[in-house]
Write an enzyme that holds these catalytic residues in place. Structure first.
Site, PDB file in Angstrom:
ATOM      1  N   THR A 108       0.752  -1.658   0.319  1.00 20.66           N
ATOM      2  CA  THR A 108       0.487  -0.127   0.340  1.00 20.66           C
ATOM      3  C   THR A 108       0.823   1.749  -0.494  1.00 20.66           C
ATOM      4  O   THR A 108       1.911   1.549   1.286  1.00 20.66           O
ATOM      5  CB  THR A 108      -0.657   0.307   0.849  1.00 20.66           C
ATOM      6  OG1 THR A 108      -2.202  -1.163   1.650  1.00 20.66           O
ATOM      7  CG2 THR A 108      -1.876   1.019   1.468  1.00 20.66           C
ATOM      8  N   LYS A 183      -8.195   1.473  -2.571  1.00 18.35           N
ATOM      9  CA  LYS A 183      -7.087   0.837  -0.573  1.00 18.35           C
ATOM     10  C   LYS A 183      -7.520   1.876   0.374  1.00 18.35           C
ATOM     11  O   LYS A 183      -7.827   1.346   1.269  1.00 18.35           O
ATOM     12  CB  LYS A 183      -5.342   0.595  -1.661  1.00 18.35           C
ATOM     13  CG  LYS A 183      -5.372   0.067   0.150  1.00 18.35           C
ATOM     14  CD  LYS A 183      -6.140  -1.235   0.895  1.00 18.35           C
ATOM     15  CE  LYS A 183      -4.521  -1.464   1.883  1.00 18.35           C
ATOM     16  NZ  LYS A 183      -5.127  -2.892   2.674  1.00 18.35           N
ATOM     17  N   LYS A 251       1.234   5.456   7.978  1.00 18.11           N
ATOM     18  CA  LYS A 251       1.179   5.321   6.799  1.00 18.11           C
ATOM     19  C   LYS A 251       0.033   5.611   5.676  1.00 18.11           C
ATOM     20  O   LYS A 251      -0.504   6.889   4.731  1.00 18.11           O
ATOM     21  CB  LYS A 251       1.758   4.620   6.322  1.00 18.11           C
ATOM     22  CG  LYS A 251       2.046   4.033   4.678  1.00 18.11           C
ATOM     23  CD  LYS A 251       3.282   2.398   4.285  1.00 18.11           C
ATOM     24  CE  LYS A 251       2.493   1.443   4.621  1.00 18.11           C
ATOM     25  NZ  LYS A 251       1.391   0.939   3.738  1.00 18.11           N
TER      26      LYS A 251
END
Ligand code: NAP
Length: 307
Positions: A108, A183, A251
């Site tokens: 990701t 995502k 993140k």
């Protein structure tokens, strides 16, 4: 297919094993030894660098950490891009007009960085798909991941058998970067739901009801979710071992907020949960699983959800 796999951590290791089980010929590389040894024992060959893996593969999959990690593995000194010369030599030698190298990044990372890597690759005639996943360590082990893919549709179709060996729901989302954008939407859903689970648990405990009883009562109703069913029992049992690490979640929230800022879009709940994860990190729990979010709510409420 001859498949390269780079990044053999919590997720990469079981995903790579499914590809061997599906009959693909694997060459692997990892920064540390443990992941390599696990895969070589399972039947993979070991590559000397990302470039070496690329030179021996039709498709290279990466499952590393953050955007700079993918950039390093793709474009760095010994990166995938430097393995492609040998691919072209081989094609020229055997007159093969088949597929050139495809890099599928399943980490990701930033949609913007993904597009930048893809445009560097275009000059070297490498195709790229972004294919981040959802479903956690359990989904990786059981090959039930949801996989969201961006890139050229014909390249996606060519790689579909690989996705189907690792996941259950495979969705083509649009051009390069679209998988990462989807995502990030997933991460907004996951983390805000996680916060709601934490709040329900501290409320039950503080108001004198057993958190386990509350969990049992609401799990089958409209409030149910993956986070409730999988993370709440761990919070109560004080099991903070990582499936998905706090710093990875931070993140992802940073990436979602960056995309939102670019679009001048407020995401208030995402901003709040991002701050709560920062407090979990500040307390030293960044390598624990995301169920450690409950520690931030417990600290605010002077309560613990242990039964
Ligand atoms: P992890 O256990 O920390 O594994 C990361 C792997 O990448 C390790 O093998 C690590 O090597 C390697 N790596 C990291 N940076 C590197 C670099 N600069 N160069 C070379 N290798 C590098 O992480 P994970 O949980 O498997 O997650 C991997 C990716 O999947 C992340 O982007 C994460 O956000 C995403 N993801 C995770 C989950 C989950 O539930 N865990 C779910 C969905 C998506 P070392 O062995 O040397 O550390």
């Amino acid at each position: 297919m001859r498949v390269g796999f780079i990044g053999l951590g919590i997720m990469g290791r079981p995903m790579a094993k499914h590809l061997i089980a599906a009959g693909h010929q694997l060459t692997v590389w990892n920064r540390s030894r443990a992941g390599i040894e696990a895969l070589v024992t399972a039947g993979a060959a070991e590559g000397a660098s990302p470039a070496d893996v690329a030179s021996r593969s039709d498709v290279v999959i990466t499952m590393v950490g953050d955007s700079p990690d993918v950039e390093e593995v793709a474009l760095g000194e010994r990166g995938i891009i430097h393995g492609v010369g040998e691919v072209f030599d081989r094609e020229a030698r055997i007159g093969d007009r088949g597929p050139r190298l495809v890099h599928i990044d399943m980490s990701t990372i930033s949609p913007e960085v993904t597009r930048r890597i893809a445009s560097e690759y275009a000059r070297a005639h490498i195709e790229m798909l972004d294919a981040p996943v959802s479903g956690g360590e359990t989904g990786a082990i059981n090959a039930t991941l949801s996989i969201m893919v961006g890139g050229k549709r014909e390249i996606f179709e060519r790689c579909r058998p690989l996705f189907e060996a690792m996941g259950r729901t495979v969705t083509y989302c649009g051009p390069i970067g679209a998988g990462q954008t989807v995502k990030l939407c997933n991460q907004v859903l996951v983390s805000v739901t996680n916060m709601a689970v934490c709040e329900a648990l501290v409320l039950a405990k503080k108001a004198g009801v057993s958190p386990s009883v509350m969990l049992e009562a609401v799990s089958g109703g409209a409030a149910s979710s993956w986070q409730l069913l999988n993370l709440a029992p761990k919070m109560i049992a004080r099991d903070f071992r990582p499936g998905f690490k706090v710093w990875h979640q931070e993140k992802d929230l940073r990436l979602a907020l960056e995309v939102a800022r670019e679009a001048a879009l407020p995401l208030p709940a995402t901003a709040l949960v991002s701050q709560l994860f920062a407090s979990v990190h500040a307390a030293g729990f960044q390598d624990e699983g995301t169920q450690a979010l409950v520690k931030a709510l417990e600290k605010l409420g002077h309560v613990t959800v242990e039964d």
